[in-house]
Design a protein around this motif. Sequence first.
Motif, short mmCIF file in Angstrom:
data_model
loop_
_atom_site.label_atom_id
_atom_site.label_comp_id
_atom_site.label_asym_id
_atom_site.label_seq_id
_atom_site.Cartn_x
_atom_site.Cartn_y
_atom_site.Cartn_z
N ALA A 50 0.81 -1.22 0.00
CA ALA A 50 0.00 0.00 0.00
C ALA A 50 0.84 1.27 0.00
O ALA A 50 0.51 2.24 -0.69
CB ALA A 50 -0.94 0.00 1.21
N TYR A 51 1.91 1.29 0.78
CA TYR A 51 2.65 2.53 1.00
C TYR A 51 4.07 2.54 0.45
O TYR A 51 4.63 3.61 0.24
CB TYR A 51 2.73 2.83 2.50
N LEU A 52 4.66 1.38 0.27
CA LEU A 52 6.07 1.27 -0.16
C LEU A 52 6.19 0.23 -1.28
O LEU A 52 6.86 -0.79 -1.12
CB LEU A 52 6.94 0.86 1.04
N PRO A 53 5.54 0.47 -2.40
CA PRO A 53 5.47 -0.58 -3.43
C PRO A 53 6.80 -1.01 -4.04
O PRO A 53 6.87 -2.10 -4.59
CB PRO A 53 4.54 0.03 -4.49
N VAL A 54 7.83 -0.21 -3.92
CA VAL A 54 9.13 -0.63 -4.47
C VAL A 54 10.07 -1.18 -3.40
O VAL A 54 11.20 -1.54 -3.69
CB VAL A 54 9.82 0.53 -5.24
N THR A 55 9.60 -1.26 -2.16
CA THR A 55 10.40 -1.76 -1.06
C THR A 55 10.16 -3.26 -0.88
O THR A 55 9.02 -3.71 -0.81
CB THR A 55 10.04 -1.02 0.25
N SER A 56 11.24 -4.02 -0.80
CA SER A 56 11.13 -5.46 -0.53
C SER A 56 10.95 -5.68 0.96
O SER A 56 11.57 -4.99 1.78
CB SER A 56 12.40 -6.19 -0.98
#
Length: 75
Positions: A50-56
Amino acid sequence: IPYGISSVGGALGYVRAAGELAAQTDRPAAIVHASGSAGTQAGLVVGGAAYLPVTSVIGIDVDAEPHRVTADVLD
């Protein structure tokens, strides 16, 4: 008390934490955390989407039961 004290409310806290990370920091490349009962990971996976779509989101299995933890996160 659920295993590992995991609950819907607890997981939702980590969804909110991901929102706070997005609002207060540069987007991290990854969030690495311990994963036992999968409540933290489930919340971070949803919050990350939802908030950090490019964060693994990388959970390190502390119970040495990766199949159970994977099933708990996806459930």
